[in-house]
Design a protein around this motif. Sequence first.
Motif, mmCIF file in Angstrom:
data_model
loop_
_atom_site.group_PDB
_atom_site.id
_atom_site.type_symbol
_atom_site.label_atom_id
_atom_site.label_comp_id
_atom_site.label_asym_id
_atom_site.label_seq_id
_atom_site.Cartn_x
_atom_site.Cartn_y
_atom_site.Cartn_z
ATOM 1 N N ARG A 93 0.811 -1.220 0.000
ATOM 2 C CA ARG A 93 0.000 0.000 0.000
ATOM 3 C C ARG A 93 0.840 1.262 0.000
ATOM 4 O O ARG A 93 0.400 2.297 -0.505
ATOM 5 N N SER A 94 2.038 1.193 0.584
ATOM 6 C CA SER A 94 2.873 2.399 0.643
ATOM 7 C C SER A 94 3.605 2.653 -0.669
ATOM 8 O O SER A 94 3.948 3.798 -0.972
ATOM 9 N N LEU A 95 3.847 1.598 -1.468
ATOM 10 C CA LEU A 95 4.587 1.768 -2.717
ATOM 11 C C LEU A 95 3.916 2.766 -3.661
ATOM 12 O O LEU A 95 4.593 3.656 -4.207
ATOM 13 N N PRO A 96 2.587 2.677 -3.894
ATOM 14 C CA PRO A 96 1.944 3.664 -4.775
ATOM 15 C C PRO A 96 1.975 5.087 -4.220
ATOM 16 O O PRO A 96 1.817 6.047 -4.972
ATOM 17 N N HIS B 95 5.873 6.256 -5.114
ATOM 18 C CA HIS B 95 6.344 6.321 -6.498
ATOM 19 C C HIS B 95 5.178 6.484 -7.461
ATOM 20 O O HIS B 95 4.037 6.119 -7.150
ATOM 21 N N THR B 96 5.480 7.008 -8.627
ATOM 22 C CA THR B 96 4.442 7.228 -9.636
ATOM 23 C C THR B 96 3.975 5.894 -10.210
ATOM 24 O O THR B 96 4.683 4.878 -10.140
ATOM 25 N N LEU B 97 2.788 5.923 -10.815
ATOM 26 C CA LEU B 97 2.228 4.723 -11.428
ATOM 27 C C LEU B 97 3.128 4.210 -12.552
ATOM 28 O O LEU B 97 3.273 2.999 -12.750
ATOM 29 N N ALA C 70 8.286 -5.859 -6.512
ATOM 30 C CA ALA C 70 8.312 -4.628 -7.310
ATOM 31 C C ALA C 70 9.017 -3.512 -6.556
ATOM 32 O O ALA C 70 9.773 -2.721 -7.140
ATOM 33 N N ALA C 71 8.780 -3.443 -5.227
ATOM 34 C CA ALA C 71 9.461 -2.431 -4.409
ATOM 35 C C ALA C 71 10.973 -2.647 -4.438
ATOM 36 O O ALA C 71 11.753 -1.687 -4.476
#
Length: 374
Positions: A258-261, A264-266, A289-290
């Motif tokens: 949840r914090s990744l979006p 960072h941008t989509l 992905a992170a």
Amino acid sequence: MKRPKFARQAIVQRIGARRTQQERVRRINYLARKRAQSYASPIRGPFDTKLRREVVPVPEILDLGQNRQATLAIARTCRENCFLHRRSTVLDFTHTKKISSAAVLLLVAEIDRCRRLAGESMLTGTYPKDKKLHGQMRDSGFFEALHVKAKLDGAEKKYPMEYIKVVSGDEADGRLARALRLKLLGPYDVKVAQEAKSSFFRSLSEAMTNVSQHAYPEDTLHRKIRVVPKGWWMLGHINKLRSELKVMIVDQGIGIPRSLPRKHTLEVINDALSQLGVIKPTDGQMIKAAMEVGRSRMRQDNRGKGLNDLKKLIQACGSGRLRILSNRGEYIYTEGGKERLQAYDDSIYGTFIEWTVPLQAILPFLEDDRDEND
């Protein structure tokens, strides 16, 4: 009188839409029931009328791998009893035989949160019959979290772990990381110059910083289940039989998926996900992905970035393991660049990082990694 053709078609469409909606509702309810069966349901126990508390039996084994569901069920019981039902609780460890270090840290963090925010009288515990487990709970700080005085002294130690007790905080603290090194290495510290500053402990400071900056957004702090803002808990030990150093840190924030979006941008996230070949990622794939996003930033800035700095030291040591649990996902990295992802039905409601390296592998690395400003 016969209805016009277009009127009959409209009726058929409405009936079809109604059936489709009913099927959709039935499908949603079915999936909800199926998920509920696999979720970590709270464990209920008898109510002691004298103590005026619910006595919750703790399972024989608590572990985030071997017995994940039961472990998370105990954590959920603590949360719901303290914050939703306002029911004083006693955790009964009488028949518990094994608690892994990971489970110790997760549950101590949960117990600490409940006692600090719901009231110290809301949660306590009993002693296990097993003397080995009693010593582990004493030395790791489990009894202190429960505000229970240990019965056995240090002479009763019957396990190969040299623990430091759980420490917690709400900000990054480089001094704590250095103190942690001294406590963890103990007699081995004479082999390491005091001014040595390792990537290992620098990464711990980075992990604390990440918690402070990203794990607890302001819009998620006002809930029925309250959190300790920016809170993190850390536990470490040396396994003397395996000559192995392990450090773990956990938070109760929104989790990496949840914090990744938010960080960072989509476009950046989609680029990382495209490398994994997925469109609708699981939480395990979001952790991966992170890591990919961090790796690309590390190449751009020519320095380590948080979790990737931990991977870097494992590569330098040639051995070790990095394990990350966040919400419903798990990511494991081992020497040789091997990676394993896992998705679960239940969530740990936060992020847990566990880093394991052979002691003999990290000591030479510590000696070579000097910093005069430390």
